[in-house]
Scaffold this active site. Structure first.
Site, PDB file in Angstrom:
ATOM      1  N   GLU A   1      -6.091 -10.658  -0.792  1.00  0.00           N
ATOM      2  CA  GLU A   1      -6.918 -10.345   0.390  1.00  0.00           C
ATOM      3  C   GLU A   1      -8.392 -10.245   0.005  1.00  0.00           C
ATOM      4  O   GLU A   1      -9.097  -9.335   0.435  1.00  0.00           O
ATOM      5  CB  GLU A   1      -6.471  -9.015   1.016  1.00  0.00           C
ATOM      6  CG  GLU A   1      -4.992  -8.949   1.344  1.00  0.00           C
ATOM      7  CD  GLU A   1      -4.579  -7.673   2.069  1.00  0.00           C
ATOM      8  OE1 GLU A   1      -5.447  -6.907   2.529  1.00  0.00           O
ATOM      9  OE2 GLU A   1      -3.350  -7.447   2.177  1.00  0.00           O
TER      10      GLU A   1
ATOM     11  N   GLU B   1       0.807  -1.231   0.000  1.00  0.00           N
ATOM     12  CA  GLU B   1       0.000   0.000   0.000  1.00  0.00           C
ATOM     13  C   GLU B   1       0.836   1.276   0.000  1.00  0.00           C
ATOM     14  O   GLU B   1       0.595   2.193   0.778  1.00  0.00           O
ATOM     15  CB  GLU B   1      -0.975  -0.017   1.184  1.00  0.00           C
ATOM     16  CG  GLU B   1      -1.918  -1.212   1.151  1.00  0.00           C
ATOM     17  CD  GLU B   1      -2.802  -1.347   2.382  1.00  0.00           C
ATOM     18  OE1 GLU B   1      -2.885  -0.406   3.191  1.00  0.00           O
ATOM     19  OE2 GLU B   1      -3.420  -2.416   2.539  1.00  0.00           O
TER      20      GLU B   1
ATOM     21  N   ASN C   1       2.193  -5.232  -3.021  1.00  0.00           N
ATOM     22  CA  ASN C   1       0.799  -5.571  -2.709  1.00  0.00           C
ATOM     23  C   ASN C   1      -0.025  -4.295  -2.497  1.00  0.00           C
ATOM     24  O   ASN C   1       0.418  -3.389  -1.773  1.00  0.00           O
ATOM     25  CB  ASN C   1       0.807  -6.408  -1.411  1.00  0.00           C
ATOM     26  CG  ASN C   1      -0.515  -7.073  -1.101  1.00  0.00           C
ATOM     27  OD1 ASN C   1      -1.094  -7.736  -1.960  1.00  0.00           O
ATOM     28  ND2 ASN C   1      -0.998  -6.911   0.127  1.00  0.00           N
TER      29      ASN C   1
HETATM   30  O1  G3I Z   1      -3.243  -4.660  19.165  1.00  0.00           O
HETATM   31  C1  G3I Z   1      -4.521  -4.711  19.775  1.00  0.00           C
HETATM   32  C2  G3I Z   1      -4.587  -5.894  20.655  1.00  0.00           C
HETATM   33  O2  G3I Z   1      -3.626  -5.764  21.674  1.00  0.00           O
HETATM   34  C3  G3I Z   1      -5.994  -6.020  21.218  1.00  0.00           C
HETATM   35  O3  G3I Z   1      -6.093  -7.237  21.891  1.00  0.00           O
HETATM   36  C4  G3I Z   1      -7.030  -6.009  20.087  1.00  0.00           C
HETATM   37  C5  G3I Z   1      -8.434  -6.024  20.599  1.00  0.00           C
HETATM   38  O4  G3I Z   1      -9.319  -5.514  19.634  1.00  0.00           O
HETATM   39  O5  G3I Z   1      -6.854  -4.863  19.287  1.00  0.00           O
HETATM   40  C6  G3I Z   1      -5.585  -4.953  18.742  1.00  0.00           C
HETATM   41  O6  G3I Z   1      -5.237  -4.425  17.536  1.00  0.00           O
HETATM   42  C7  G3I Z   1      -6.067  -4.641  16.425  1.00  0.00           C
HETATM   43  C8  G3I Z   1      -5.360  -5.559  15.428  1.00  0.00           C
HETATM   44  O7  G3I Z   1      -6.092  -5.606  14.216  1.00  0.00           O
HETATM   45  C9  G3I Z   1      -5.151  -6.958  15.939  1.00  0.00           C
HETATM   46  O8  G3I Z   1      -6.378  -7.562  16.185  1.00  0.00           O
HETATM   47  C10 G3I Z   1      -6.315  -3.283  15.840  1.00  0.00           C
HETATM   48  O9  G3I Z   1      -7.114  -2.531  16.728  1.00  0.00           O
HETATM   49  C11 G3I Z   1      -6.992  -3.408  14.509  1.00  0.00           C
HETATM   50  O10 G3I Z   1      -7.027  -2.129  13.914  1.00  0.00           O
HETATM   51  C12 G3I Z   1      -6.215  -4.355  13.620  1.00  0.00           C
HETATM   52  O11 G3I Z   1      -6.890  -4.416  12.371  1.00  0.00           O
HETATM   53  C13 G3I Z   1      -6.190  -5.035  11.310  1.00  0.00           C
HETATM   54  C14 G3I Z   1      -5.923  -4.025  10.209  1.00  0.00           C
HETATM   55  O12 G3I Z   1      -5.294  -4.665   9.120  1.00  0.00           O
HETATM   56  C15 G3I Z   1      -5.033  -2.898  10.729  1.00  0.00           C
HETATM   57  O13 G3I Z   1      -4.474  -2.152   9.745  1.00  0.00           O
HETATM   58  C16 G3I Z   1      -7.074  -6.149  10.772  1.00  0.00           C
HETATM   59  O14 G3I Z   1      -7.208  -7.173  11.757  1.00  0.00           O
HETATM   60  C17 G3I Z   1      -6.462  -6.723   9.504  1.00  0.00           C
HETATM   61  O15 G3I Z   1      -7.388  -7.588   8.902  1.00  0.00           O
HETATM   62  C18 G3I Z   1      -6.144  -5.606   8.514  1.00  0.00           C
HETATM   63  O16 G3I Z   1      -5.513  -6.172   7.386  1.00  0.00           O
HETATM   64  C19 G3I Z   1      -5.181  -5.281   6.315  1.00  0.00           C
HETATM   65  C20 G3I Z   1      -3.958  -5.839   5.628  1.00  0.00           C
HETATM   66  O17 G3I Z   1      -2.933  -6.045   6.553  1.00  0.00           O
HETATM   67  C21 G3I Z   1      -3.493  -4.916   4.508  1.00  0.00           C
HETATM   68  N1  G3I Z   1      -4.560  -4.634   3.586  1.00  0.00           N
HETATM   69  C22 G3I Z   1      -5.810  -4.168   4.172  1.00  0.00           C
HETATM   70  C23 G3I Z   1      -6.277  -5.143   5.257  1.00  0.00           C
HETATM   71  C24 G3I Z   1      -7.608  -4.734   5.800  1.00  0.00           C
HETATM   72  O18 G3I Z   1      -7.517  -3.495   6.465  1.00  0.00           O
END
Ligand code: G3I
Length: 395
Positions: free
Chosen positions: A287, A169, A215
């Site tokens: 994805e 990205e 990607n």
């Molecule tokens: O780190 C905390 C963790 O300590 C806590 O237990 C948890 C409880 O909700 O929150 C945690 O962080 C979250 C993390 O995922 C792990 O679950 C974040 O708040 C949350 O924002 C994060 O979201 C991820 C997102 O990327 C962040 O950018 C999604 O799971 C993940 O599916 C998403 O994946 C991205 C790809 O990497 C790149 N392309 C887009 C895609 C979708 O956004």
């Protein structure tokens, strides 16, 4: 001979009447419906993958997640466990545990692993962003930190990762300012555009055999090929990287789609894959999901509102899969989570709320999208769909 003829005649007669050659029940070939996605994808030499949440994978109270991740998919990607904040939460101290668990799961289930992600502006550890912000990390040090992180991570997983998302990205979107597509985010801001070539070179040096990918999202179809066409920008960016001898082997198109948008058809998606592979690059969908707005009617269970969404979601999965099947350099098709029970979508898109993005519902019942993906895999073949052409890492 007489006996053979009698048996043969009986078989032919039965076959003529029922249109089915009777076979011994134990030898019966599984029907299409009984076969897994990974078995059907294997006929094409295609890896079919899913993003995996390692916390859910190890949750003994949710065994279906683990069972389906193993049985339906031939490739896995860590949804979060290989991101910088997860792997190096403290400077120089690595937490390999959850990522290694996934590697172990993949080995046991004979699955490939896509590495996600080495360089991205999101989910960076605070020590890194704060250090750069307050000036305690200089630009020269930042470049060294990036090199050291890539080297340590790629070496740790050396030989266990088939494809790495090296840079994720990096390109802006047309709704950003300025609307002409440009390199955006933390790394471009602090290191300038040269970080892309550096990242690929450092990754190649650490594992000469993993395929190295750029990607991105919203690159499924070309637009007007002007300054605000992101697909066109990424195409030209990777063309230049390739022309300058940077060891980039592939482009991953994420495939995060929404049924509320104007979508495109398989030939538009194929045109992009063909453009990338004509540059000598492998392609992949990395994805895929297709979400919908959760109106009051959807949440109340109104089938008039739910059915068209499920149908449109299935169609979006199909468009990308058909394009992938038709491009012989498309090595893998990965969904970003496989069940609405554990999808990033509802937590991310809240106003208005969105969901219904994956192949299985919250109770692990296969949705129309699952059956459509299965049908595409089952009912495609020569002469228009031929097995994949493997890609060799570029030296
Ligand atoms: O780190 C905390 C963790 O300590 C806590 O237990 C948890 C409880 O909700 O929150 C945690 O962080 C979250 C993390 O995922 C792990 O679950 C974040 O708040 C949350 O924002 C994060 O979201 C991820 C997102 O990327 C962040 O950018 C999604 O799971 C993940 O599916 C998403 O994946 C991205 C790809 O990497 C790149 N392309 C887009 C895609 C979708 O956004």
């Amino acid at each position: 001979m007489k006996r053979f003829l009698t048996v043969g005649t009986t078989v032919l007669v039965l076959a003529g009447v029922s249109n089915v050659v009777p076979v011994n029940a134990e030898e019966r070939h599984p029907t299409v419906a009984e076969q897994s996605l990974r078995a059907l994808a294997a006929r094409h030499g295609l890896a079919i993958g899913t993003a995996v949440d390692v916390d859910v994978l190890r949750d003994a109270s949710d065994p279906q997640y683990r069972a389906l991740a193993a049985s339906q998919f031939s490739s896995v990607t860590a949804e979060n466990a290989m991101k910088w904040e997860s792997l190096e939460p403290t400077r120089g101290t690595y937490n390999w545990g959850p990522a290694d668990e996934l590697i172990d799961f993949a080995r046991k289930n004979k699955q490939q692993v896509r590495g996600h992600v080495l360089v991205w502006q999101n989910q960076l550890p605070t020590w890194l962003t704060q250090g750069v912000g307050d000036g305690t990390i200089s630009k020269a040090q930042l470049r060294d930190i990036l090199r050291d992180h890539i080297t340590a991570v790629v070496k740790h997983f050396k030989g266990k990762i088939s494809q790495w998302d090296v840079v994720n990205e990096a390109a802006s979107d047309p709704w950003d300012t300025p609307s002409s597509i440009h390199l955006k985010g933390f790394w471009a801001q602090h290191l300038g555009p040269g970080y892309l070539a550096d990242a690929f070179r450092w990754a190649r040096a650490a594992d000469p055999n993993a395929l190295l990918f750029y990607n991105d999202y919203n690159i499924e179809a070309f637009g007007d090929r002007g300054a605000s066409d992101k697909t066109w920008y990424v195409y030209n960016m990777v063309r230049q990287l390739r022309a300058s001898g940077v060891p980039i082997d592939g482009v991953g198109s994420q495939g995060h789609l929404g049924t509320q948008y104007g979508n495109f058809d398989a030939f538009q998606a194929l045109e992009v894959l063909d453009a990338f592979s004509d540059l000598g690059l492998a392609t992949a969908f990395t994805e895929v999901d297709a979400r919908s707005q959760m109106t009051d009617g959807v949440r109340a269970g109104d089938s008039n509102e739910i059915n068209p969404r499920l149908q449109a979601s299935a169609s979006n999965y199909s468009v990308l899969l058909q394009a992938c099947l038709a491009n012989r350099h498309c090595l893998s098709y990965t969904v970003w989570g496989f069940t609405d029970r554990h999808s990033w979508v509802p937590g991310w898109f809240t106003d208005p709320p969105e969901g219904l993005a994956t192949l299985y519902d919250e109770s692990y019942r296969p949705k129309r999208a699952y059956n459509t993906v299965k049908a595409d895999l089952a009912f495609s073949g020569p002469p228009n769909v031929l097995p994949r052409i493997p890609q060799k890492p570029r030296r």
